[in-house]
Design a protein around this motif. Sequence first.
Motif, short mmCIF file in Angstrom:
data_model
loop_
_atom_site.label_atom_id
_atom_site.label_comp_id
_atom_site.label_asym_id
_atom_site.label_seq_id
_atom_site.Cartn_x
_atom_site.Cartn_y
_atom_site.Cartn_z
N ARG A 46 0.85 -1.20 0.00
CA ARG A 46 0.00 0.00 0.00
C ARG A 46 0.88 1.24 0.00
N GLU A 47 0.25 2.40 -0.21
CA GLU A 47 1.07 3.62 -0.35
C GLU A 47 1.64 4.12 0.97
N SER A 48 0.89 3.97 2.07
CA SER A 48 1.39 4.46 3.36
C SER A 48 1.93 3.31 4.19
N VAL A 49 2.76 3.70 5.15
CA VAL A 49 3.35 2.70 6.05
C VAL A 49 2.30 2.24 7.06
N TYR A 50 1.64 3.21 7.72
CA TYR A 50 0.67 2.88 8.77
C TYR A 50 -0.68 3.54 8.47
N GLY A 51 -1.63 3.20 9.32
CA GLY A 51 -2.90 3.94 9.30
C GLY A 51 -4.04 3.17 8.67
N TYR A 52 -3.86 1.86 8.46
CA TYR A 52 -4.95 1.07 7.88
C TYR A 52 -5.66 0.28 8.98
N GLY A 53 -6.92 -0.03 8.75
CA GLY A 53 -7.72 -0.77 9.74
C GLY A 53 -7.16 -2.15 10.00
N ASP A 54 -6.42 -2.71 9.07
CA ASP A 54 -5.89 -4.06 9.25
C ASP A 54 -4.37 -4.05 9.52
N ASP A 55 -3.88 -2.98 10.16
CA ASP A 55 -2.44 -2.91 10.46
C ASP A 55 -1.98 -4.10 11.31
N THR A 56 -2.83 -4.56 12.23
CA THR A 56 -2.45 -5.71 13.07
C THR A 56 -2.16 -6.92 12.18
N GLU A 57 -3.06 -7.19 11.25
CA GLU A 57 -2.88 -8.33 10.35
C GLU A 57 -1.66 -8.10 9.46
N ARG A 58 -1.50 -6.87 8.97
CA ARG A 58 -0.39 -6.57 8.05
C ARG A 58 0.96 -6.84 8.72
N PHE A 59 1.14 -6.29 9.93
CA PHE A 59 2.47 -6.43 10.54
C PHE A 59 2.68 -7.82 11.15
N THR A 60 1.59 -8.50 11.54
CA THR A 60 1.76 -9.87 12.02
C THR A 60 2.20 -10.75 10.84
N ALA A 61 1.54 -10.57 9.70
CA ALA A 61 1.90 -11.37 8.52
C ALA A 61 3.34 -11.07 8.09
N PHE A 62 3.71 -9.79 8.13
CA PHE A 62 5.09 -9.41 7.78
C PHE A 62 6.09 -10.18 8.64
N GLN A 63 5.80 -10.21 9.95
CA GLN A 63 6.75 -10.87 10.87
C GLN A 63 6.81 -12.38 10.64
N ILE A 64 5.65 -12.98 10.36
CA ILE A 64 5.67 -14.43 10.12
C ILE A 64 6.51 -14.71 8.86
N ALA A 65 6.31 -13.88 7.82
CA ALA A 65 7.07 -14.09 6.58
C ALA A 65 8.58 -13.98 6.85
N VAL A 66 8.97 -12.98 7.65
CA VAL A 66 10.41 -12.80 7.94
C VAL A 66 10.97 -14.03 8.65
N VAL A 67 10.25 -14.50 9.67
CA VAL A 67 10.75 -15.65 10.44
C VAL A 67 10.78 -16.90 9.55
N ASP A 68 9.74 -17.07 8.75
CA ASP A 68 9.67 -18.23 7.86
C ASP A 68 10.85 -18.22 6.88
N TRP A 69 11.14 -17.02 6.35
CA TRP A 69 12.25 -16.89 5.39
C TRP A 69 13.59 -17.22 6.07
N ILE A 70 13.84 -16.59 7.22
CA ILE A 70 15.13 -16.84 7.91
C ILE A 70 15.25 -18.32 8.28
N SER A 71 14.12 -18.94 8.60
CA SER A 71 14.17 -20.35 9.03
C SER A 71 14.63 -21.26 7.89
N GLN A 72 14.56 -20.74 6.66
CA GLN A 72 14.95 -21.59 5.54
C GLN A 72 16.35 -21.29 5.01
N TRP A 73 17.06 -20.38 5.67
CA TRP A 73 18.44 -20.12 5.26
C TRP A 73 19.30 -21.34 5.53
#
Length: 471
Positions: free
Chosen positions: A96-123
Amino acid sequence: MEIIHVSAECYPVAKAGGLGDVVGALPKYQNQLGHIAKVVMPMYRTKFLYEHDFDIVHKGSFGMGTYWFNYTIIKERTNKLGFDLYLVDINGLLDRESVYGYGDDTERFTAFQIAVVDWISQWQHRPDVVHVHDHHAGLVPFMMQHCFGYRHLSAIPTVLTIHNAQYQGQMGWDKSKYLPHWDTWEWGKLDWRNNINPLACAVKCVKKVTTVSQSYLEEMRYSANGLESLFEYEKGKCTGILNGIDSAVWNPSTDAFIEPNYTLADAAKGKQANKKMLCDLFNLDIEKPLFIFIGRLVHEKAADLLPQVIYDSVYHMEGRMNFLVLGSGEAAVEWELENMKSQLAGYYNSKIGYNEKLSHQLYAGADFLLMPSRVEPCGLNQMYAMRYGTVPIVRNTGGLRDTIIDFGDPGGYGIRFNDATVGDITYSIHRALEMYTQPKLLKKIMTTIMELDFSWETSAGQYINLYERLK
Ligand code: ADP
Ligand code: GLC
């Protein structure tokens, strides 16, 4: 050492405030010290994305509650930022265009963190440190330690930097279903006052917590938006490391946003020319001292006091000064700052919105910077202002206390006051006017502040020392 910084912001990719500046600079300076520092952040639809080329380095997927997300990790091709930049693309959620301020920010940043951990786990290898910034990355250490699929990452040391403890990312326990299959015996690590609190969770899970100034570290034990007792309990793992400034980006002699550039030797002339441009643009008087405010128009920054401070100063000090405000935030403050323009034309003007270029022009063209913050963990504006020869007027709190000495005290150069009240701020403006009428004193102060060294070298090294102690 290989260090992975996990953050919601990073300048110039995406920035909403100082977090972006810090994550855009610290890794660069850590690399210069001979380490491998990388940044991973969400892929937003910002200008930077379209103007740069990326390679796909990983694709994966994960479940989050009843959702299933595919994610892609892309890497900037040229390394032009001075570190490897990785962006997490989750279609429809992060782009999206902005960093914050969306109604689903909780879902957005939780998903971001899961993706990061999942990626690092496969190094194929393990990084030496995972360094998370603020609550948007606060669940990463928990997932690395207590989610069954990622427990093989649990030996990697983690560090949390708190840029601002006001924001904690709380969510209801109903959202616990978003976390990858986790050890429910560890629920207490997620919990703070019957909510999941990502910032508190990170404090509990990481090996070391840093905050961005020593004074803020001490303040958090009695003022941290409900987390005071946690900081008192965990004080043994907390350290204050003052932010630096990126002296390559914030340099009046090379800054491409300002015209003309200037150095200490021709600062008076250079600043005057920059001031003229601003005064012409905003209908202000170049003969009068120019006071600026740049920042988020929120309670923490005491932006709500600005209108009254400006009215009182103009009316009670015979209009001997001009004000210019650049910021965005709370609607009521924006409205008031916009509305008073017509009544104070020629004395005051404002630009509501976010404008990186204009912010540089303001630091260069102003005489004084106002920072009456109620809470200021570090504050970068006062350091940028000084680099450009603009005298800061700050409240005696957090990082402002650690970077500014009042000119009335031995070795002092700025203006410091104690209370975030209209009275204290206007009195400080009065002191600034007195300073302005003493050219010799002003010149001496300008020289002092332009020569101060707030560059990242020292602090970047302090972070490395801290990581080394984690081994
Ligand atoms: P915070 O991160 O709490 O907002 P800091 O002082 O650490 O405060 O950093 C603020 C950063 O954001 C600085 O780089 C400042 O110049 C910038 N900034 C804030 N508001 C604006 C704005 N409206 N337009 C341009 N830059 C802004
Ligand atoms: C936060 C703080 C600010 C600090 C910045 C960078 O946004 O409010 O004081 O300078 O983070 O650490």
